[in-house]
Design an enzyme around this catalytic site. Structure first.
Site, PDB file in Angstrom:
ATOM      1  N   CYS A  87       0.843  -1.203   0.000  1.00  0.00           N
ATOM      2  CA  CYS A  87       0.000   0.000   0.000  1.00  0.00           C
ATOM      3  C   CYS A  87       0.880   1.255   0.000  1.00  0.00           C
ATOM      4  CB  CYS A  87      -0.986  -0.057   1.162  1.00  0.00           C
ATOM      5  SG  CYS A  87      -2.369   1.089   0.967  1.00  0.00           S
ATOM      6  N   HIS A 203      -3.050  -5.745   1.004  1.00  0.00           N
ATOM      7  CA  HIS A 203      -2.535  -5.847   2.373  1.00  0.00           C
ATOM      8  C   HIS A 203      -2.404  -7.295   2.825  1.00  0.00           C
ATOM      9  CE1 HIS A 203      -2.671  -1.620   3.686  1.00  0.00           C
ATOM     10  NE2 HIS A 203      -3.646  -1.500   2.811  1.00  0.00           N
ATOM     11  N   GLU A 205      -0.856  -8.375   5.341  1.00  0.00           N
ATOM     12  CA  GLU A 205      -0.895  -8.449   6.812  1.00  0.00           C
ATOM     13  C   GLU A 205      -2.321  -8.461   7.356  1.00  0.00           C
ATOM     14  OE1 GLU A 205      -0.601  -5.790   5.090  1.00  0.00           O
ATOM     15  OE2 GLU A 205      -1.277  -4.002   6.156  1.00  0.00           O
TER      16      GLU A 205
END
Lengths: 237, 85
Positions: A87, A203, A205
């Site tokens: 990002c 993303h 994560e």
């Protein structure tokens, strides 16, 4: 043990999420480093997380590229160490010239907060070992994720195999409808020529455990320990 | 010497400018025959330099290292001596 540095700039907000996701990977330990005094000595990999560094002033990632941490990151990448940007981290790596192209305002001007599908185009980066042609489901949350480059750069990136992730439908088709932001050639993530630096808008994560609605991010992050040991990933193959 | 640089940054002509397209649509809704809109930003920088040559060198550094991204943007500037009006 693989040691991972997670860089935190003013306005970074995904650093704790990354640390948590990396804590799930056996054999990986991570530290969050403040950008002003980030010393990457002794680390095997560095992560540049998402956020809105410096409020996206000038351009997303533009001011962060002049931070001492980014200079340190350039040395680290030049030494062949592993770097992952997600990002805003991807935007910073492009601004810093560590990755090709640039990320501009989404085609429809909308901030897109959604789940998307990505096809893994390359498994010869240390972040995608064993994932060739896998279709991953990951969240995105960005207003400036439209990857662009001039014709020559795009042709080079394609011919050198630097496109790592492409937005697709769930069957892996890179359709216009599956492109959330207008990125050229549905490009969601690229690597450098050395293949040790990878950036993507989604993303990983935020999808590394079932509780969060998906585990495909873990399949990327799990590469960390085994990739450095030169072996195939044992988990989530 | 004190200089004031007014630096204008615009997306390159081959880069789509969705903000400009949205503004064009809004201006057309006012009944105006608007064919194209490009949006960018203007940055006014007051700084010190030894002379005009050094000042222009400094503005080039500002433009290429931070204010414009050469992958997607062009910049132009005007340079004046003295404090801003």
């Amino acid at each position: 043990m693989t040691r991972v540095a997670i860089l935190r700039y003013p306005g970074t907000w995904s650093e704790r999420d990354f640390q948590h996701a990396l804590s799930l990977v056996p054999g990986v330990e991570s530290d969050i480093l403040w950008h002003e005094d980030a010393d990457l000595k002794g680390y095997d990999a560095a992560v540049v997380p998402g956020g809105f560094t410096y409020g996206d002033y000038v351009r997303a990632g533009a001011i962060a590229k002049l931070s001492p941490a980014t200079r340190e990151l350039r040395r680290f990448a030049d030494a062949g160490k592993l770097v992952l940007g997600s990002c805003n981290g991807f935007q910073i790596l492009c601004e810093a010239g560590l990755l090709p192209g640039a990320l501009v305002r989404n085609r429809g001007l909308e901030f897109r907060c959604d789940w998307v599908h990505l096809r893994v185009e390359r498994d010869d980066t240390p972040w995608t070992t064993g994932l060739r042609d896998a279709v991953l489901r990951m969240p995105i949350a960005h207003g400036e994720g439209c990857w662009v480059a001039d014709d020559e750069t795009l042709a080079d990136v394609e011919s050198r195999g630097q496109v790592v992730f492409r937005y697709t439908d769930e069957r892996g088709g890179a359709t216009a409808a599956a492109n959330p932001n207008g990125s050229l050639a549905n490009i969601a993530g690229v690597c450098n020529e050395g293949r040790n630096v990878v950036g993507l808008m989604p993303h990983p994560e935020r999808c590394s455990e079932a509780l969060l609605g998906g585990t495909d991010g873990y399949r990327v992050l799990a590469n960390l320990a085994p990739a450095l040991a030169g072996t195939a990933p044992a988990l989530y193959r | 010497m004190i200089f004031v640089a007014t630096i204008r940054v615009l997306p390159k002509s081959e880069v789509r400018d969705p903000q400009g397209e949205a503004v064009r649509g809004a201006l057309r809704s006012l009944g105006l025959a608007v064919s194209e809109v490009r949006t960018g930003k203007e940055i006014v920088v007051t700084f010190e330099a030894a002379d005009e040559t050094a000042a222009r060198d400094a503005v080039r550094v500002m433009g290429t290292e931070l204010l414009a991204n050469p992958v997607i943007e062009d910049y132009a500037y005007e340079l004046k001596e003295g404090a801003p009006a």
